[in-house]
Design an enzyme around this catalytic site. Structure first.
Site, PDB file in Angstrom:
ATOM      1  N   TYR A   1      -8.437  48.253 -10.663  1.00  0.00           N
ATOM      2  CA  TYR A   1      -7.307  47.335 -10.810  1.00  0.00           C
ATOM      3  C   TYR A   1      -6.049  48.041 -11.281  1.00  0.00           C
ATOM      4  O   TYR A   1      -6.093  49.209 -11.679  1.00  0.00           O
ATOM      5  CB  TYR A   1      -7.671  46.212 -11.789  1.00  0.00           C
TER       6      TYR A   1
ATOM      7  N   GLU B   1      -7.656  57.960 -26.472  1.00  0.00           N
ATOM      8  CA  GLU B   1      -6.590  56.971 -26.196  1.00  0.00           C
ATOM      9  C   GLU B   1      -6.964  55.666 -26.869  1.00  0.00           C
ATOM     10  O   GLU B   1      -7.967  55.590 -27.571  1.00  0.00           O
ATOM     11  CB  GLU B   1      -6.420  56.789 -24.685  1.00  0.00           C
TER      12      GLU B   1
ATOM     13  N   LEU C   1      -7.138  57.474 -19.305  1.00  0.00           N
ATOM     14  CA  LEU C   1      -6.414  56.944 -18.147  1.00  0.00           C
ATOM     15  C   LEU C   1      -5.054  57.651 -18.098  1.00  0.00           C
ATOM     16  O   LEU C   1      -4.365  57.709 -19.117  1.00  0.00           O
ATOM     17  CB  LEU C   1      -6.204  55.436 -18.290  1.00  0.00           C
TER      18      LEU C   1
ATOM     19  N   LYS D   1      -9.362  53.528 -13.170  1.00  0.00           N
ATOM     20  CA  LYS D   1      -9.000  52.243 -13.806  1.00  0.00           C
ATOM     21  C   LYS D   1      -9.939  51.159 -13.278  1.00  0.00           C
ATOM     22  O   LYS D   1      -9.573  50.313 -12.456  1.00  0.00           O
ATOM     23  CB  LYS D   1      -7.525  51.920 -13.543  1.00  0.00           C
TER      24      LYS D   1
END
Ligand code: PDD
Length: 286
Positions: free
Chosen positions: A33, A180, A204, A147
């Site tokens: 996505y 992250e 990501l 993702k």
């Protein structure tokens, strides 16, 4: 103004939009996505989001059955028909509809959906609330550069953060290496140099992360894409998060330890300002 969905080229009201129970995205999390921010009726960094969507889809061996021209047109149609100026577009591609099986079914067409929902614009820079964060072990798989819609480890960590009244959980791998956030990238100003985790399979590659790196480059601010630890993070003079929905968000405390007495640092403020300038430049409106 209306929340709208686009499902394989058909536009309908979001609340009435339906996908099959046997869509592999729903049954197996077999999809990827993007979340794209729209300011002033204009998409922000749409090309970069589409490029990442292709990388994510390619990494799980899905061929997106639409050209970028089609996807851009669909996104723009949704924005115009919805009537929203400040909103976001959610795009998702899944392997398609088939009898449930772990093996990839042959001969099915990937399913593509998008929808548009309004977003409250972020406040003026001076009004943005610095975020409190907690740290948690990064329990995700080793392909975080994809993702994917499989977000359970992110959701569980974010829920723990929420219950601890924090905005974000900053995740760390063995050796206490900060990777992250559950939905953001993390930057820290440590000993005068900006650090963020290198672009590897463990994070990501955030579009907003890259925008901030570009600004650092343009302003000749020293930065390194290098690993740092939770201990380094807590000693940092400035920490901020980046994401499509948060833009550049200062961090005020980590695990209850205050960063910079709760006030965004000068570098963070400069980045917030320059980020907004990039938005103003790209999303001029009509
Ligand atoms: N999340 N890291 C993770 C794990 C993310 O889910 C996101 C974005 C980011 C920031 O990427 P970008 O700058 O391209 O938005 C980093 C989106 C917004 C979401 O899942 O809602």
């Amino acid at each position: 103004m209306e929340n709208l969905a686009w499902i394989n080229s058909e536009i309908s009201n979001l609340a009435e939009a339906k996908v099959s129970l046997e869509d592999r995205g729903y049954l197996l999390g077999d999809g990827v996505y993007e979340v794209i921010r729209v300011y002033n009726g204009c998409t922000f960094y749409l090309n970069a989001h589409l490029e990442r969507l292709h990388h994510s889809a390619g990494a799980i061996r899905i061929d997106i059955p639409y050209s970028d021209t089609d996807l851009k047109k669909a996104a723009n149609d949704l924005i115009i028909k919805s009537g929203y100026k400040d909103c976001y577009i959610y795009m998702q591609v899944t392997r398609g509809i088939a009898r449930r099986d772990h093996i990839f079914p042959e001969g099915i067409t990937p399913g593509m959906v998008m929808y548009v929902r309004p977003m409250t614009p972020l406040p003026d820079i001076e009004e943005v609330s610095p975020a409190s964060c907690i740290t948690l072990p990064d329990e995700r798989w080793l392909n975080c550069h994809i993702k994917t819609v499989n977000l359970l480890p992110n959701l569980l960590a974010r829920q723990k953060a929420y219950e601890a009244k924090a905005i974000e959980a900053v995740l760390y791998r063995p050796g206490n290496i900060v990777t992250e956030g559950t939905r953001s990238n993390v930057f820290a100003l440590i000993d005068g140099a900006v650090c963020t985790h290198p672009r590897t399979n463990l994070i990501l590659p955030g579009i907003s992360r890259q925008i901030v790196i570009d600004i650092l480059h343009e302003t000749e601010t020293p930065y390194e894409e290098t690993a740092f630890t939770v201990e380094d993070l807590k000693k940092a003079s400035e920490v901020w998060l980046t994401s499509t929905t948060l833009e550049v968000n200062p961090v005020s405390e980590i695990d209850g330890e205050i960063i910079r007495g709760n006030v965004p640092g000068n570098l963070t403020l400069m980045l917030m300002k320059k980020f907004r300038e990039k938005i103003a430049l790209e999303c001029k409106g009509d």
